[in-house]
Design a protein around this motif. Structure first.
Motif: not given
Length: 470
Positions: A38-52
């Motif tokens: 669950p943490f990996m999904i959260m980190l990946a999703v929020t990371g993509l939001i910050m990236l874009w």
């Protein structure tokens, strides 16, 4: 040709031990994955939001407005004056445009609220303003770092990152080619497979490639964590303020320049004390005998080689300094070798400190490059790689759940974890490997020890609980 010796008791025992060790590693992988996924999904999703968000709008919103380049620029003091007419308050930061078509930004505080004001650098006309803390980047960053629950959230994420290392180690062991299979079975998924075997093959191949980068992302992320990063790694890797000869120091550290949960100060400088204004220390900066004004500081920055985007932090009190900075942590540049932080006495205009990439220690240099890579700041290739990596993490987390669901008997009321049976001679080896790995990360090690003690003293003695977790 098969011989009798191939089926000797010694060979059979060795095979049984190898199988037991495999199941033990699988069991570690299974339980670690339950917490980490669950943490990996959260980190990946929020990371993509910050990236874009940073790519499309700019981390500070600098890409929201565009301007028409003119022959001359308005003075920065005129731009600042226009910004304070729009939002009365205390200017704390100026961000120079990265390109001739971008607006200049000013951060202005009104009490506890921080606003960003975009100004046309040619006409000094205000283009717009917004609440800095309400931005999508800020929200994603706060979730990414603290789950919006402060230090406790930071600790939960740090635990997950530590167990993420355990996942990488056990995963690589589980998927290492055996039983006569070559590396092709790892490098290329078996798309002809069906059902759970297809999911397993995809999980194997994508996990293998992702693991090459996951450790880099986990370590670079962990260095911001409250325990492993701040208390351990950063504490012995901090830039030594003693390098600044005879410079008075403030009670504040560089971390005070960060804004909310968004990190803007080079990692190796965060715990280093700030220099203080009000002495004859330093070397000549702004012209001697002339007032130390905003325009004079910006002119000094240009003279020192700060072109395109850089940040200027205004003095916040009587002993504070002007700080000119450019670093990959703040998305100012794509090259960590260009990191530079310059502190200027607010009264004399003398340069009190000038720190660049070459001045960092080994850990500081690794972090400057690691964070730039982590954030996708190094160019188009880096942006694409981070996107692929984040999507891979999401797939690995989801596919792990799918494989478990497909393996789980219909109607089962327990986790259906891999069963080792009675501990064999190699269980201690596996336990020590995992324990040693987890103890490199204190919070993860503490949780691991707590779970082992609970299992020894409680779980295995309560049959319904033991069955549910088995």
């Amino acid at each position: 040709m098969t011989t009798v010796s191939d089926f000797s008791p010694a060979t059979a025992k060795s095979t049984a031990l190898s199988r037991r060790f495999y199941i033990t590693a699988w069991r570690w992988h299974f339980y670690a994955g339950l917490y980490v996924a669950p943490f990996m999904i959260m980190l990946a999703v929020t990371g993509l939001i910050m990236l874009w968000t940073a790519t499309l709008f700019g981390r500070d919103g600098e890409k929201v407005y565009t301007v028409e380049p003119q022959a001359t620029l308005a003075s920065v003091s005129a731009q600042a004056g226009a910004a304070t007419l729009e939002i009365p308050g205390q200017i704390i930061q100026y961000i120079a445009p990265r390109t001739p078509e971008q607006a200049a930004l000013f951060r202005i505080n009104q009490g506890e609220t921080s606003f960003m004001v975009a100004v046309d650098p040619y006409s000094a006309e205000v283009l717009g303003h917004w609440d800095r803390r309400d931005g999508l980047y800020d929200l994603a960053s706060d979730i990414h770092g603290t789950l919006l629950i402060g230090g406790f959230g930071d600790q939960l994420i740090e635990i997950a990152a530590g167990f993420g290392i355990v996942l990488v180690i056990t995963g690589l062991y589980l998927w290492w080619p055996r039983d006569g299979q070559g590396f092709v079975s790892v490098l290329v998924p078996r798309l002809s497979a069906k059902g759970r075997q297809l999911w397993k093959s995809l999980h194997l191949t994508i996990g293998f490639y992702a693991s090459l980068f996951l450790v880099v992302f986990l370590i670079s992320g962990l260095t911001w964590a409250g325990i492993w990063g701040e208390k351990m790694t950063q504490a012995w890797s901090t830039f030594p303020a003693e390098k600044w000869d005879n410079v008075p120091l403030s009670d504040k550290t560089h971390a005070s320049m960060n804004h909310g949960g968004v990190k803007e100060v080079p990692w190796t400088l965060e715990q280093t004390p700030m220099p203080a204004s009000g002495s004859a220390a330093g070397v000549i900066g702004t012209p001697e005998g002339q007032p130390v004004t905003l325009d004079a500081i910006v002119a000094l920055a240009r003279t020192l080689g700060f072109d395109q985007r850089f940040q200027l932090a205004f003095p916040g009190d009587d002993t504070a300094v002007w700080t000119i900075s450019r670093d990959t942590m703040s998305n100012d540049s794509a090259n960590p070798l260009l990191d530079r932080t310059v502190h200027v006495d607010q009264y004399t205009g003398r340069i009190l400190a000038d720190v660049g990439f070459d001045d960092y220690g080994a850990a500081g240099k690794a972090m400057a490059a690691g964070i730039a890579f982590h954030e996708g700041d190094m160019g188009l290739w880096n942006l694409i790689l981070v996107n692929v990596f984040c999507l891979s993490l999401i797939f690995l987390s989801v596919s792990g759940f799918v494989m478990w669901w497909k393996r789980r008997p219909k109607g089962a009321t327990r986790l259906v974890a891999p069963t080792v049976g009675e501990p064999g001679p190699l269980w201690k080896t596996g336990a020590l490997v995992m324990l040693g790995t987890a103890l490199l990360f204190p919070l993860s090690g503490a949780v691991l020890l707590a779970v082992l003690l609970l299992d020894l003293l409680l779980f295995r003695h309560i049959k319904p609980l033991k069955k549910a977790l088995s």
